[in-house]
Scaffold this motif. Structure first.
Motif, PDB file in Angstrom:
ATOM      1  N   LYS A 163       0.940  -1.284  -0.073  1.00 47.16           N
ATOM      2  CA  LYS A 163       0.052   0.250  -0.096  1.00 47.16           C
ATOM      3  C   LYS A 163       0.841   1.256  -0.196  1.00 47.16           C
ATOM      4  N   ARG A 164       1.870   1.086   0.719  1.00 50.80           N
ATOM      5  CA  ARG A 164       2.766   2.496   0.826  1.00 50.80           C
ATOM      6  C   ARG A 164       3.461   2.595  -0.518  1.00 50.80           C
ATOM      7  N   GLU A 165       3.823   1.852  -1.191  1.00 50.26           N
ATOM      8  CA  GLU A 165       4.515   1.880  -2.631  1.00 50.26           C
ATOM      9  C   GLU A 165       3.502   2.705  -3.695  1.00 50.26           C
ATOM     10  N   PHE A 166       1.930   1.907  -3.407  1.00 50.74           N
ATOM     11  CA  PHE A 166       1.081   2.519  -4.415  1.00 50.74           C
ATOM     12  C   PHE A 166       0.702   3.803  -4.183  1.00 50.74           C
ATOM     13  N   VAL A 167       0.811   4.261  -2.896  1.00 53.07           N
ATOM     14  CA  VAL A 167       0.144   5.470  -2.444  1.00 53.07           C
ATOM     15  C   VAL A 167       1.237   6.446  -2.494  1.00 53.07           C
ATOM     16  N   ALA A 168       2.548   6.033  -1.950  1.00 51.14           N
ATOM     17  CA  ALA A 168       3.413   7.200  -1.893  1.00 51.14           C
ATOM     18  C   ALA A 168       4.890   6.774  -2.201  1.00 51.14           C
ATOM     19  N   GLY A 169       4.857   5.712  -2.868  1.00 48.83           N
ATOM     20  CA  GLY A 169       6.453   4.960  -3.429  1.00 48.83           C
ATOM     21  C   GLY A 169       6.365   5.223  -4.734  1.00 48.83           C
ATOM     22  N   GLU A 170       7.265   4.279  -5.542  1.00 53.74           N
ATOM     23  CA  GLU A 170       7.725   4.114  -6.662  1.00 53.74           C
ATOM     24  C   GLU A 170       6.466   3.899  -7.597  1.00 53.74           C
ATOM     25  N   LEU A 171       5.399   3.127  -7.250  1.00 54.41           N
ATOM     26  CA  LEU A 171       4.277   2.391  -7.852  1.00 54.41           C
ATOM     27  C   LEU A 171       3.211   3.576  -8.210  1.00 54.41           C
ATOM     28  N   ARG A 172       3.438   4.740  -7.382  1.00 55.44           N
ATOM     29  CA  ARG A 172       2.479   5.868  -7.551  1.00 55.44           C
ATOM     30  C   ARG A 172       2.424   6.542  -8.942  1.00 55.44           C
ATOM     31  N   ASP A 173       3.835   6.726  -9.506  1.00 59.59           N
ATOM     32  CA  ASP A 173       3.793   7.324 -10.692  1.00 59.59           C
ATOM     33  C   ASP A 173       3.925   6.246 -11.730  1.00 59.59           C
ATOM     34  N   PRO A 174       2.883   6.137 -12.642  1.00 59.54           N
ATOM     35  CA  PRO A 174       2.879   5.060 -13.740  1.00 59.54           C
ATOM     36  C   PRO A 174       4.149   4.987 -14.437  1.00 59.54           C
ATOM     37  N   LEU A 211      27.370  -0.322  -5.070  1.00 61.10           N
ATOM     38  CA  LEU A 211      26.329  -0.373  -6.114  1.00 61.10           C
ATOM     39  C   LEU A 211      25.401   0.665  -5.846  1.00 61.10           C
ATOM     40  N   PRO A 212      24.947   1.321  -6.944  1.00 62.29           N
ATOM     41  CA  PRO A 212      23.953   2.463  -6.852  1.00 62.29           C
ATOM     42  C   PRO A 212      22.871   2.234  -6.111  1.00 62.29           C
ATOM     43  N   GLN A 213      22.230   3.228  -5.490  1.00 60.89           N
ATOM     44  CA  GLN A 213      21.083   3.121  -4.896  1.00 60.89           C
ATOM     45  C   GLN A 213      19.682   2.559  -5.471  1.00 60.89           C
ATOM     46  N   GLY A 214      19.745   2.961  -6.681  1.00 63.82           N
ATOM     47  CA  GLY A 214      18.780   2.816  -7.782  1.00 63.82           C
ATOM     48  C   GLY A 214      18.518   1.291  -7.851  1.00 63.82           C
ATOM     49  N   LEU A 215      19.614   0.686  -7.860  1.00 64.42           N
ATOM     50  CA  LEU A 215      19.640  -0.840  -8.082  1.00 64.42           C
ATOM     51  C   LEU A 215      18.463  -1.506  -6.924  1.00 64.42           C
ATOM     52  N   ARG A 216      18.981  -1.033  -5.492  1.00 63.03           N
ATOM     53  CA  ARG A 216      18.106  -1.630  -4.534  1.00 63.03           C
ATOM     54  C   ARG A 216      16.646  -1.222  -4.582  1.00 63.03           C
ATOM     55  N   ALA A 217      16.530   0.245  -5.013  1.00 64.62           N
ATOM     56  CA  ALA A 217      14.979   0.474  -5.105  1.00 64.62           C
ATOM     57  C   ALA A 217      14.463  -0.184  -6.388  1.00 64.62           C
ATOM     58  N   PHE A 218      15.256  -0.602  -7.455  1.00 64.92           N
ATOM     59  CA  PHE A 218      14.767  -1.429  -8.640  1.00 64.92           C
ATOM     60  C   PHE A 218      14.183  -2.812  -7.826  1.00 64.92           C
ATOM     61  N   LEU A 219      15.067  -3.459  -7.347  1.00 66.86           N
ATOM     62  CA  LEU A 219      15.007  -4.649  -6.910  1.00 66.86           C
ATOM     63  C   LEU A 219      13.635  -4.646  -5.921  1.00 66.86           C
ATOM     64  N   LEU A 220      13.628  -3.682  -4.755  1.00 69.87           N
ATOM     65  CA  LEU A 220      12.423  -3.538  -3.959  1.00 69.87           C
ATOM     66  C   LEU A 220      11.312  -3.514  -4.681  1.00 69.87           C
ATOM     67  N   THR A 221      11.012  -2.605  -5.622  1.00 66.52           N
ATOM     68  CA  THR A 221       9.966  -2.328  -6.194  1.00 66.52           C
ATOM     69  C   THR A 221       9.413  -3.649  -7.100  1.00 66.52           C
TER      70      THR A 221
END
Length: 437
Positions: free
Chosen positions: A101-112, A170-180
Motif C-alpha cells: 500500500k505504501r508503494e502504491f500510495v506514496a512510493g515508486e508505484l504511485r507514478d505510472p 552499487l547504485p542506490q537505484g539498484l536496490r530501489a528497483f529490486l525492492l519495487t
C-alpha cells in the motif's frame, strides 16, 4: 571526618523500563536486511542438519505435532509446521501488505511512468519461470503441472540481504528497483495463492471475515492503535479466512491494506502504515519467517536416491525456472520495453547491473516453499523434492548473482576511489561514465 551511611544497592528487575533502549536496539538490528536474511538462512540450515542427522525422526515428530487437537470445529487442528506456514506467515504478509500500500500510495508505484519498468520486469519474471516449469513437466508426461507457480516468487528478505552484503558501492537505484520489483512480485504471488491454491472454498466464513477487517480498518483510519482491540480483530479475521478455505495469509495482506499511508495530522512525517511496518518488521524478520523456514526447509535426503531426485521433472522445472526463468524474464522483458518504448533505466544503473539483479531474483525461498506445500501437500514425496529444488535453485541463483554483482561493485568502488583522490588533490575530477564501468 564525616561518615556516609552506605545506601542499599537497588536491584535491577528483569524487563524494567531501563531495558527499553536495548530492546529498541535489538528491534533496529532485526530490521536490517542482512540480519533478517541471516536468521532465515540459519533456520533453514538448522532444519536441514537436524532432518538429515540420526535424530531426524524427532524433527519430523516435532513438525507433525498438533498443539490444539480440539480445534477441528474451526479447522484449527493443525500441525506445528502448518501453524508456522498459515499462522506466522500471516505476520510476514501483513508487513508485505503495508509495503504494497505504501508503494502504491506514496512510493515508486504511485507514478505510472516510474512504475512501468519494475512492473513489467516482475510480470516477465513470473511468466517465464512458469512457462519453463510447465514446458518441462508437460514434456515428461504432465505430472506435477499443479506446481507451476513455485518458481515464480522472489524472496525479498534473502535477495536484499545478499545485495546488502556484496553491494557496498552499487547504485542506490539498484536496490530501489529490486525492492519495487519484489513488491509487485509479492502482489502477484498473493493473487496466485488466493485464486489457484484455494481448496474447499466456503463463502460464509469469508463474508464473516469482512466484519473484523472492516472494524480493524475503521480503528486504524481513526488512528486508534489499541493493541487489545486490533490484535483480537486480526486473529478473528485470520480464523475466518482460514475456515473459508482461502489461504489464511491473505488475511494479513487485507489487514495491511486497510492501514492509512499518509499522515492525517499537520506535522506528521510518517503515516501509520510506516509506523506499524516499523513495529512489526522485527517480529516478521526475527521470528515469523525464520520459524517458517525451520519447519519448511527440513527435507531429509538420508534415504533419497539422488539420481531420482535430480532427474525428477518437478525438480528440473523448479531449478530451471528459478535460475534461468527469472533471469530471462526480468532482463528480457525490461530490455524489450526499453527497446521499443521510451522507457529508460535509472541513469545510475547499467544493463550489467540489471543482469545481476535479474539473476538475484531467482532466490525464491519463503513463498516458493509455501506454494509448494499448497500444490503437493505437506509430507508427500513430491513435497520433499520441491523443497530440495527450491533450496538448490535459490543457492545457485545467489552464487551466480554474487559473481556478477561483486564485479560490478568492484568497478563502482574504483570509480569512487578515483573521484575521492581527485577531490583530495583539489583537482578537477575526471568525468567518469558509470555506463562504461
Amino acid at each position: 571526618m564525616t561518615h556516609r551511611t552506605p545506601q542499599p544497592r537497588r536491584s535491577r528487575r528483569l524487563f524494567s523500563r531501563t531495558s527499553w533502549p536495548e530492546a529498541r536496539f535489538l528491534a533496529d538490528v532485526l530490521r536490517t536486511e542482512t540480519v533478517g536474511g541471516g536468521l532465515l538462512l540459519l533456520g533453514a540450515v538448522v532444519a536441514l542438519v537436524w532432518a538429515n542427522s540420526p535424530w531426524g525422526d524427532s524433527y519430523t515428530a516435532l513438525s507433525r505435532w498438533v498443539p490444539w487437537p480440539g480445534g477441528s470445529a474451526l479447522h484449527l487442528d493443525l500441525t506445528l509446521a502448518t501453524w508456522a506456514a498459515d499462522g506466522l506467515l500471516a505476520v510476514f504478509f501483513f508487513v508485505v501488505g503495508l509495503e504494497l500500500k505504501r508503494e502504491f500510495v506514496a512510493g515508486e508505484l504511485r507514478d505510472p511512468r516510474r512504475a512501468t519498468l519494475p512492473v513489467v520486469a516482475a510480470v516477465g519474471g513470473m511468466a517465464m519461470p512458469a512457462l519453463i516449469y510447465v514446458g518441462v513437466t508437460l514434456a515428461a508426461g504432465g505430472e506435477g503441472v499443479r506446481g507451476w507457480a513455485i518458481p515464480t516468487a522472489t524472496d525479498i528478505a534473502f535477495a536484499l540481504a545478499v545485495l546488502a552484503v556484496i553491494g557496498s558501492h552499487l547504485p542506490q537505484g539498484l536496490r530501489a528497483f529490486l525492492l519495487t520489483l519484489a513488491v509487485v512480485d509479492d502482489l502477484f504471488a498473493i493473487t496466485i495463492i488466493a485464486v489457484f491454491y484455494t481448496d474447499d472454498f466456503s463463502l460464509l466464513p469469508l463474508l464473516g471475515a469482512l466484519a473484523p477487517i472492516a472494524v480493524f480498518g475503521l480503528l486504524v483510519q481513526r488512528r486508534r492503535t489499541w493493541w487489545w482491540a486490533l490484535i483480537p480483530l486480526a486473529v478473528a479475521a485470520w480464523t475466518l479466512v482460514h475456515a473459508s478455505g482461502v489461504h489464511a495469509t491473505v488475511a494479513g495482506v487485507l489487514l495491511g491494506f486497510t492501514v492509512p499511508v499518509l499522515g492525517t495530522r499537520k506535522g506528521d512525517r510518517h503515516g501509520l502504515a510506516e509506523h506499524l511496518e516499523h513495529r512489526w518488521r522485527p517480529v516478521s524478520a526475527g521470528f515469523a519467517v525464520p520459524v517458517f523456514a525451520f519447519f519448511a526447509a527440513g527435507v531429509s535426503l538420508r534415504e533419497a536416491d539422488l539420481r531420482v531426485v535430480i532427474t525428477d521433472p518437478i525438480v528440473i522445472g523448479i531449478v530451471a525456472g528459478l535460475v534461468l526463468g527469472k533471469a530471462i524474464g526480468i532482463f528480457g522483458s525490461t530490455f524489450l520495453l526499453a527497446r521499443f518504448t521510451r522507457a529508460e533505466l535509472d541513469e545510475d544503473i547499467t544493463w550489467s547491473d540489471l543482469l545481476g539483479v535479474a539473476v538475484l531474483a531467482g532466490i525464491g525461498f519463503t513463498v516458493s516453499l509455501l506454494i509448494g506445500e499448497l500444490a503437493f501437500g505437506t509430507g508427500s514425496a513430491a513435497d520433499a523434492n520441491v523443497k530440495a529444488a527450491v533450496l538448490g535453485g535459490s543457492v545457485i541463483s545467489a552464487l551466480l548473482a554474487t559473481t556478477v554483482l561483486v564485479r560490478r561493485n568492484a568497478a563502482y568502488r574504483r570509480i569512487a576511489e578515483a573521484e575521492q583522490a581527485d577531490a583530495d588533490n583539489d583537482g578537477i575530477p575526471d568525468v567518469y561514465q558509470r555506463r562504461d564501468a
